[in-house]
Structures are given as C-alpha cells and as structure tokens.
Write a protein that holds these residues in place. Sequence first.
Motif, short mmCIF file in Angstrom:
data_model
loop_
_atom_site.label_atom_id
_atom_site.label_comp_id
_atom_site.label_asym_id
_atom_site.label_seq_id
_atom_site.Cartn_x
_atom_site.Cartn_y
_atom_site.Cartn_z
N ARG A 204 0.14 4.75 0.20
CA ARG A 204 1.00 4.41 -0.94
C ARG A 204 2.27 5.24 -0.98
N TYR A 253 3.49 -0.91 1.45
CA TYR A 253 4.17 -0.02 0.50
C TYR A 253 5.50 0.51 1.04
N SER A 290 5.74 -2.42 -5.01
CA SER A 290 6.09 -1.26 -5.84
C SER A 290 7.46 -0.69 -5.54
N ALA A 565 2.59 4.02 -7.81
CA ALA A 565 2.11 2.64 -7.84
C ALA A 565 1.14 2.41 -9.00
#
Length: 656
Positions: A204, A253, A290, A565
């Motif tokens: 992430r 991501y 995101s 996120a």
Amino acid sequence: MKEQDMELRYLQRLAELYPTIAEASTEIINLSSILNLPKGTEHFLTDVHGEYEAFTHVLKNGSGSVKKKIDEVFGRTLSEADKNSLATLIYYPGEKMNLIRKSEKDIDDWYKITLYRLIEVCKRASSKYTRSKVRKALPKDFAYVIEELITEKPEVLDKEAYYNSIVDTIIEIGSAEPFITALCYLIQTMVVDHLHILGDIYDRGPSPDKIVDRLMRYHSVDITWGNHDIVWMGAAAGSPACIATVIRFSARYGNLDILEDGYGINMLPLATFALKTYKDDPCELFRVKSGGADQYRVEEVDLNMRIHKAITIIQFKLEGQLIRKRKTFNMENRLLLDKIDYEKGEIELDGKRYRLLDTNFPTIDPKDPYRLTAEEREVMERLQSAFLQCERLQSHMSFLLNKGNLYKIYNNNLLYHGCLPLDENGQFQKVNVYGKKYSGKALYDELEKYVRKAFFAVDRTEKEKGRDILWWIWSSPQSPLFGKDKMATFERYFLKEPETHVERKNPYYRLLDNEEVMNHVLAEFGLGEDAHIVNGHVPVRQRDGESPVKCGGKVLIIDGGFSRAYQSSTGIAGYTLIYNSYGMMLVAHKPFTSTEDAIRNETDIHSDRIMVTMAPHRLHVADTDNGRELQSRIGELKELLAAYRSGLIIERPRVK
C-alpha cells in the motif's frame, strides 16, 4: 547422581565467568540493583504499510514519550512554544538547526541554552537505566563528555562552574551542533527501551524498504509477521504465486517504484509483455487505487494499468496451479477461471451466474485456463530469478526471519497480527497442514517451522512445502494471518455485485468481547487471565464509534489505519500502544501531514491518549521477563558462592 553431576558441571562453567567470590558477589549486587530500576518503556506499532514518514515520526517521538519527558523536566517553567520547539529539535536535529541558524541572531547563546535543556531531558530519560546500559547507548564520538554531563558527580564542589566549563568548550571548538545532534538521538533511544512491530510493514504505502532499513538500525526490536510481510517473504523465497501477488499489489497502489528503485527488480520484461498483449485493451478495471496515479504522467498510468491486468491474470493462473497441486490446502472453491463461460462473458458462483465487467482474456485457454502461455512463463522465470538474486530484498527478509515470529509472548502480553482461528462455538479450529491437523498454539508453531523451511531447509521437498505454505498463510480462510472466508480478489475486479465482494471474518473477531473465549486463548499460550492480547491486522473504525479496547481491556486492537488507504474509513491515522512502568496506554494519532511541516511549523502528530490499565504499583525490572531471568541468574550465582565456600569449587583469581 546424574543431575548432581550436571549441576556441578554448570557451576564449573559459571565459575569460568566469575572465578572468585568477590566477582560473583559483585555480579549479584549489580543484578539485584537492576531489578529495582523502573521497567523500560515498550512501544507497539502495527500495520504501518510502507508509510515511512509517519512511521519515522512516531518512532522519533515515541508516541508522545519524548514530549512527556520534556513536560516532566520543565513543567510550567517553559512555554508550550518552547517545549514544542525543543521536541521538534529532538526529532529532527539536523533539519531544525538548519532553520534556526538562518533566523537566530545570537547562535552561541541558543547553543548554550539548548545544550542545557537537552542535558536535563537526557538525565531524565536515562534515569531508569544502569550506567552500563546508558554507556553502551552513547554515541562513540562524544561518549565520555555526555557521560560527564548527565552523571551526578558529588565529588565536584562547584558543579555549575564545572558544567559551564564543559558546555563553553563544546561551543568554543565548534562542536555544538554535532553534540546537540548526538544528545537528540540519545534521547530518542532512551525514551523507548524496546519496540514491537505487529506486522504488515509492506504493501500500500510507497516505502516499506526504508522502514525495514530503519528497523535494522533500531536498538531493540522484535517483529510479529503480518500477512503482507508473509507474501513478500514468499516472493523472496521464490514462490511464483507470491511474486505475482506482490507485483499486483504494487501496481494496484501505484508503487511499482518499490520494486524497480527500492529493490532493483527489472520490470521491463513484464512491461513489454503487457504492452504487447493488452495494447488495444483500455484495462479500465485496473486503475491505480487511492490517488497513487497522481505521481504519474498519462502514459505511465496507461502502462501501469496494462502491467496491473497482465500480472493479475498471471496471479490467478499461478494460484490455481498451486491449489490443484496442494490438495491439503482445501481451497478448491477459489478455482474460478474454469467457472467462466468465455463465450457469454459470465461466471457461475454458488449456483448463480454473474456478468463479467471485463471479458478480454487473450492469454487464457478456456480448455486449460490455469496454464501459462510461453510468454507468461518466460516473464515469471525472469521475475523469479530477480527476486531470488536481489541482495537487498534477501537481506531484509533475513532480518524479518531473525527478528520475527508468528506470535510473541513478552512481559505477560500475547502479540500476534491476525487471529486464532476459531469455530462458531469459540473452540480452536483444527487445520490441516500437509496431512496433519493442528490447532491453537500448535498451529502457529507448525506454520512457523514451514516458514523457516522455505529459506533454510536442505531437503528440496521440505523447502518447496515451506515456499508453498507462505502463499497459503497469505490467503487461506484457515490461516491465522488472514482470518476471512475468502480473499475476493477476482470478484472485486470483475463483478459489480457487492454481495460477491464480501469477505466474512473468522468467528474470532465476533468473540473478542467474550471473556471466557479470550481467557481460553491466553491459557493456550501459557498465560493467565491478567495477561493481554495485543492484536493488529483489522483497522479499528473509530469514525463509526468502534473502540480498540475489547473484553474489558484484555484485548487491544491497535490497527487504526496507519496506511492512508484506510484513513477515510477509520477516521484516524493509526493506534500505537505504550507500556511503561505506570501501565498501558493506547495512543490514537491524527493523520501526519509531512516531515517538512513538522520541522518548519513544529507540528507534532496530535495524539489522544487512552489509559488501558494502571499498574497497581510502579513496575520495576523485577516484574518483567528479563527480571525473572535476572532473578534466576542471581539464584545460580548464589549457588556458585555456596560451592566456593563449601570447597566444592576452588577460586581461581584472574592473572593480572
């Protein structure tokens, strides 16, 4: 007689370390004095997910521990502005002094005032440690001088003149700034005795590699592996399914840079294959998540989306191959590519047909959907070689193996990332691991053996089983690190119906407030009802009124959304836990803006503190695991003294 003989041999070995009554007596006195020092501060963090800047700031401020020391020392004698300025200096000494040097008219006066303030904070921060421990933490360049400044010297009559002389000399010879820097880093080290990371360093966020580098330099740390760490470990061990998963997450991501720049893994073969295979495919379902696309140009976004789709299809194929290969994984319900009607663009799940959002699968053979094409196979072989040969990645994984476990018992706290798999009645699930069933603590222990086999086993079959189990730990409903009935990756990409996206949690999460069940979990690991479970993995949604404190304080869920996120749904930017000599305290953090903002505007992460449990008395080293080891050592040394005095063992003074 055999036990007596073994005891005598042990005492003889101990006598080699302490060859006289005087030396053994001195060590008993030293250890006894350590037992009466206040317990050191433990700092718990979890699910940092590559958010290096926020992680580093929390590490530097000790979740408010530095600020607390400043308050203890100066109280109301310093303004809040001065205390904030001092705290920021301690967190970022070099950067803060660069700003101060430009604005301060009398820099020597600032040096002097600052040095005295830092010395006082240093004294307070180091007061709970032995001189020996403090001495080992001192920076080599200034160790002697710092020790002089922070140690009370009753033999010096004019202390003010003595200390003034040292400080004036430091400034006069131009060493003020490196000395201030050394004091700041010493304070950061002293305010936290030990750091616990409860998993999910990776995925992430953009910089998990920098986080691991930082942890490798940290003075005292242990790690409990999270599911995202495990999948990276699987990739480093050469698992094709784990490699594909790691790449897919990075593409999803917008963090492919971590692979190329962070670990030097060449993504060109995959990029070339993706551009060729999906050149006319918009790949709309594979957009960066995101806000990660903000850092890319349009053409880079298009390439990322094609890479994203290419590796996702490869991942589904590799997972299918692994599920078919390992029948004991019992995950046949995740074989989905053979459930697709490729002509109609539909899939049948649980007796119901769903329309796919994307029907362009040029690399899938409907007759053998899990077979890689020759091009896909070549791409994966090159990627596997790159992961296995990446020295930095292998170094990071060695660190995780050396410092990490699937669970940790530390000072009457049970630490783990996910859950203990339970059935609906709160009983431990029996889980099949390569033909044998395990539950509770035994399941954790067996899985950890296989994790290590993936890296260290000599037997090829056992090594391969270890490598394959890493993917199982990442994604199986029965894995203690996943804890959901399925990983609905395929459904979230290709189906619009929300009911297909649902991942039902293991009953463990429903039973977190059931004291009988939680006591049963603690007992399984040899802990009493006064112990705590410290848990990560599932973000606590404070925005919806959820509390991280479960079961009357017995269970603490400290994942509050470090990853950006998650922050829109959690409402905060992570929980951390502090356990010091006064008790346990949860700290809820507001989102971190930037390091630059923290330095220039002296903005710390605003944190709300929740007292979980107050110790009945101030805790000392004697109340800790280390204290119990020291007490055992004292008992052994007393036996050695008795052996010396009875003539059973002869003193052998060291030759000078």
